[in-house]
Write a protein that holds these residues in place. Structure first.
Motif, PDB file in Angstrom:
ATOM      1  N   ARG A  19       0.685  -1.126   0.023  1.00 10.97           N
ATOM      2  CA  ARG A  19      -0.032   0.000   0.091  1.00 10.97           C
ATOM      3  C   ARG A  19       0.807   1.528   0.012  1.00 10.97           C
ATOM      4  O   ARG A  19       0.588   2.178  -0.747  1.00 10.97           O
ATOM      5  CB  ARG A  19      -1.082  -0.066   1.154  1.00 10.97           C
ATOM      6  CG  ARG A  19      -2.035  -0.832   1.026  1.00 10.97           C
ATOM      7  CD  ARG A  19      -3.142  -0.768   2.175  1.00 10.97           C
ATOM      8  NE  ARG A  19      -2.662  -1.503   3.297  1.00 10.97           N
ATOM      9  CZ  ARG A  19      -3.111  -2.762   3.488  1.00 10.97           C
ATOM     10  NH1 ARG A  19      -3.845  -3.166   2.746  1.00 10.97           N
ATOM     11  NH2 ARG A  19      -2.708  -3.340   4.583  1.00 10.97           N
ATOM     12  N   ALA A 106      -5.242   1.448  -8.656  1.00  3.81           N
ATOM     13  CA  ALA A 106      -5.228   2.895  -9.192  1.00  3.81           C
ATOM     14  C   ALA A 106      -4.400   3.713  -8.178  1.00  3.81           C
ATOM     15  O   ALA A 106      -4.046   4.805  -8.845  1.00  3.81           O
ATOM     16  CB  ALA A 106      -6.576   3.170  -9.706  1.00  3.81           C
ATOM     17  N   ASP A 129      -8.546  -0.286  -5.369  1.00  2.71           N
ATOM     18  CA  ASP A 129      -7.639  -0.347  -4.615  1.00  2.71           C
ATOM     19  C   ASP A 129      -8.038  -0.933  -3.460  1.00  2.71           C
ATOM     20  O   ASP A 129      -9.157  -1.122  -2.993  1.00  2.71           O
ATOM     21  CB  ASP A 129      -6.803   1.092  -4.623  1.00  2.71           C
ATOM     22  CG  ASP A 129      -5.123   0.927  -4.609  1.00  2.71           C
ATOM     23  OD1 ASP A 129      -4.785   0.169  -3.456  1.00  2.71           O
ATOM     24  OD2 ASP A 129      -4.658   1.408  -5.322  1.00  2.71           O
ATOM     25  N   ILE A 133      -6.565   2.686   0.749  1.00  2.00           N
ATOM     26  CA  ILE A 133      -6.281   3.917  -0.195  1.00  2.00           C
ATOM     27  C   ILE A 133      -7.439   4.174  -0.911  1.00  2.00           C
ATOM     28  O   ILE A 133      -7.406   5.465  -0.705  1.00  2.00           O
ATOM     29  CB  ILE A 133      -5.599   3.203  -1.218  1.00  2.00           C
ATOM     30  CG1 ILE A 133      -4.116   2.142  -0.554  1.00  2.00           C
ATOM     31  CG2 ILE A 133      -5.152   3.922  -2.245  1.00  2.00           C
ATOM     32  CD1 ILE A 133      -3.178   2.948  -0.435  1.00  2.00           C
ATOM     33  N   ASP A 178      -9.773  -6.030  -2.547  1.00  3.20           N
ATOM     34  CA  ASP A 178      -8.494  -6.975  -2.599  1.00  3.20           C
ATOM     35  C   ASP A 178      -8.501  -7.686  -3.991  1.00  3.20           C
ATOM     36  O   ASP A 178      -9.170  -8.455  -4.065  1.00  3.20           O
ATOM     37  CB  ASP A 178      -8.203  -7.867  -1.318  1.00  3.20           C
ATOM     38  CG  ASP A 178      -6.919  -8.615  -1.479  1.00  3.20           C
ATOM     39  OD1 ASP A 178      -6.249  -8.703  -2.499  1.00  3.20           O
ATOM     40  OD2 ASP A 178      -6.312  -8.793  -0.232  1.00  3.20           O
ATOM     41  N   LEU A 179      -7.428  -7.351  -4.913  1.00  4.61           N
ATOM     42  CA  LEU A 179      -7.694  -7.843  -6.054  1.00  4.61           C
ATOM     43  C   LEU A 179      -7.330  -9.234  -6.066  1.00  4.61           C
ATOM     44  O   LEU A 179      -7.353 -10.066  -7.113  1.00  4.61           O
ATOM     45  CB  LEU A 179      -6.514  -7.165  -6.939  1.00  4.61           C
ATOM     46  CG  LEU A 179      -6.682  -5.898  -7.295  1.00  4.61           C
ATOM     47  CD1 LEU A 179      -5.390  -5.123  -7.935  1.00  4.61           C
ATOM     48  CD2 LEU A 179      -7.984  -5.407  -8.238  1.00  4.61           C
TER      49      LEU A 179
HETATM   50  C1  LIG Z   1       2.852   1.066  -7.160  1.00  7.81           C
HETATM   51  S1  LIG Z   1       1.386   1.326  -6.826  1.00  7.81           S
HETATM   52  C2  LIG Z   1       0.826   1.939  -8.612  1.00  7.81           C
HETATM   53  C3  LIG Z   1      -0.534   3.122  -8.165  1.00  7.81           C
HETATM   54  C4  LIG Z   1      -0.796   3.344  -9.759  1.00  7.81           C
HETATM   55  N1  LIG Z   1      -1.471   2.358 -10.517  1.00  7.81           N
HETATM   56  C5  LIG Z   1      -0.067   4.292 -10.139  1.00  7.81           C
HETATM   57  O1  LIG Z   1       0.706   3.581 -11.310  1.00  7.81           O
HETATM   58  O2  LIG Z   1       0.216   5.221  -9.865  1.00  7.81           O
HETATM   59  C6  LIG Z   1       0.566  -0.217  -6.555  1.00  7.81           C
HETATM   60  C7  LIG Z   1      -0.973   0.040  -6.057  1.00  7.81           C
HETATM   61  O3  LIG Z   1      -1.728  -1.215  -6.265  1.00  7.81           O
HETATM   62  C8  LIG Z   1      -2.413  -1.421  -5.080  1.00  7.81           C
HETATM   63  N2  LIG Z   1      -2.558  -2.780  -4.745  1.00  7.81           N
HETATM   64  C9  LIG Z   1      -1.307  -3.678  -4.934  1.00  7.81           C
HETATM   65  N3  LIG Z   1      -1.743  -5.097  -4.552  1.00  7.81           N
HETATM   66  C10 LIG Z   1      -3.259  -5.043  -4.518  1.00  7.81           C
HETATM   67  C11 LIG Z   1      -4.212  -5.855  -4.164  1.00  7.81           C
HETATM   68  N4  LIG Z   1      -4.099  -7.114  -3.898  1.00  7.81           N
HETATM   69  N5  LIG Z   1      -5.482  -5.316  -4.180  1.00  7.81           N
HETATM   70  C12 LIG Z   1      -5.730  -3.980  -4.084  1.00  7.81           C
HETATM   71  N6  LIG Z   1      -4.788  -3.161  -4.645  1.00  7.81           N
HETATM   72  C13 LIG Z   1      -3.522  -3.734  -4.754  1.00  7.81           C
HETATM   73  C14 LIG Z   1      -1.517  -0.822  -4.136  1.00  7.81           C
HETATM   74  O4  LIG Z   1      -2.284  -0.421  -2.969  1.00  7.81           O
HETATM   75  C15 LIG Z   1      -1.038   0.699  -4.800  1.00  7.81           C
HETATM   76  O5  LIG Z   1      -2.001   1.597  -4.641  1.00  7.81           O
END
Ligand SMILES: C[S@@+](CC[C@H](N)C(=O)[O-])C[C@H]1O[C@@H](n2cnc3c(N)ncnc32)[C@H](O)[C@@H]1O
Length: 341
Positions: A19, A106, A129, A133, A178-179
């Motif tokens: 996160r 996102a 997300d 978040i 949660d994805l």
């Molecule tokens: C590196 S950040 C990228 C954010 C956005 N996509 C960007 O490019 O600015 C990764 C994002 O994926 C979300 N994320 C990762 N695994 C996740 C999951 N299992 N379920 C929901 N969100 C997830 C994180 O919370 C974070 O906001």
């Protein structure tokens, strides 16, 4: 308490670190915007002014998790923003905006607001997300009129649904989920009127790499099974088996963040195979050096004049370790397989 067996294995701590990548990404993007790499009038409403100076490799080429303190960051960057933007616009053109977009992981992405300004909104734009978040993002939207106004303007019909972890309007929805938990994800998206029959663009920027290969495979399979006409755009690491890749992994590990999905990031081939083995008809993958080289020469000249970059080799090495991949399936024969950079 909703603490689970995941805590026993330290996975909850890893989720927290994952996160945290949301802040890293958005701060680096805000920095790049401040430097003039690209324009984004909305990012300032989600992200505080960064205190730390970011290395130009980050703004220009890649993010990352590697060498040195200053560059130990996940962030967006110019070639990626342009590359993803071009694929996205090609999809909007093919579908004449009669489509939906689902932006997975996102974070503080501002794409919805930018598309609205450009008059390019799809029928509906969804973001997903982790709930914490999403709660932060909703708070910013509620408290800042430049963010809430465009949502209200594009909303028609009954009152807009909003609670701590979701917001649903006619054209924009944000869902805390949660994805890795697909039945819940599906249920939440359907509650917000996701339409499986609409051509659908699913995006994941720096997200799949934080999920185990089993989870990312299930997600890709779920998307291909759910939407007969679809495109997936993914941006993440590649070529991670070499020494440079190893250093990237170690640097993230030192921040208690593991790249659980790194297995799929061995090569451009493994990136493509993951789609083709999981229900997609066509798949493409190119590294960021190739994306950078596809940029118009004037664009390259402009961004290269923004900051002095003494280590061109480092930028190149970084860009060899990130890729843009996309896959399509096209039951409506819209020509999605023709989409290229
Ligand atoms: C590196 S950040 C990228 C954010 C956005 N996509 C960007 O490019 O600015 C990764 C994002 O994926 C979300 N994320 C990762 N695994 C996740 C999951 N299992 N379920 C929901 N969100 C997830 C994180 O919370 C974070 O906001």
């Amino acid at each position: 308490m909703a603490s689970t067996s995941r805590d026993l294995f330290g996975s909850e701590a890893n989720d927290e670190a994952v996160r945290g990548t949301c802040d890293d990404a958005s701060q680096c993007k805000r920095f790049a915007v401040n430097m003039g790499y690209w324009q984004d009038p909305y990012i300032e409403y989600f992200v505080r002014q960064p205190k730390e100076r970011k290395a130009p490799e980050i703004s220009r080429g890649e993010t990352s998790a590697f060498i040195g303190r200053e560059t130990r960051r996940q962030s967006g960057y110019y070639a990626r923003v342009q590359g993803v933007g071009r694929l996205l616009k090609a999809f909007l053109q093919k579908t004449k905006c009669n489509c939906q977009i689902i932006n997975l992981g996102a974070g503080m992405d501002t794409l919805f607001w930018k598309l609205k300004d450009e008059n390019l909104l799809p029928r509906k734009y969804f973001e997903v997300d982790f709930p914490s978040i999403v709660a932060r993002k909703i708070h910013s939207i509620k408290s800042k009129p430049p963010l809430s106004k465009p949502i209200m303007e594009s909303h028609s019909g009954e009152s807009l649904l909003i609670d701590a972890h979701s917001l649903d309007s006619s054209r924009y929805a944000i869902i805390g989920a949660d994805l890795r938990e697909l039945p819940k994800l599906e249920e939440n998206l359907k509650k917000c009127n996701m339409d499986p029959q609409l051509p659908t663009l699913v995006m994941a920027e720096c997200v799949l790499v934080y999920m185990s290969p089993e989870h990312s495979v299930s997600l890709l399979k779920w998307v291909s099974g759910m939407f007969p006409t679809a495109m997936f755009i993914n941006y993440e690491q590649v070529n991670m088996s070499d020494r440079f890749g190893q250093i990237m992994i170690e640097n993230l590990q030192s921040r208690k963040c593991s790249l659980a999905g790194v297995e799929a990031c061995k090569s451009l081939e493994t990136q493509k195979e993951r789609y083709l083995h999981n229900g997609w008809e066509r798949a493409n993958a190119i590294d960021m050096v190739m994306v950078y080289n596809c940029l118009p020469p004037d664009d390259i000249k402009r961004i290269e004049a923004l900051e002095f970059l003494d280590e061109k080799e480092l930028l190149e090495q970084l860009m060899q370790h990130y890729c843009l991949s996309w896959a399509t399936k096209d039951s409506q024969n819209l020509g999605l397989s023709e989409i290229a950079l």
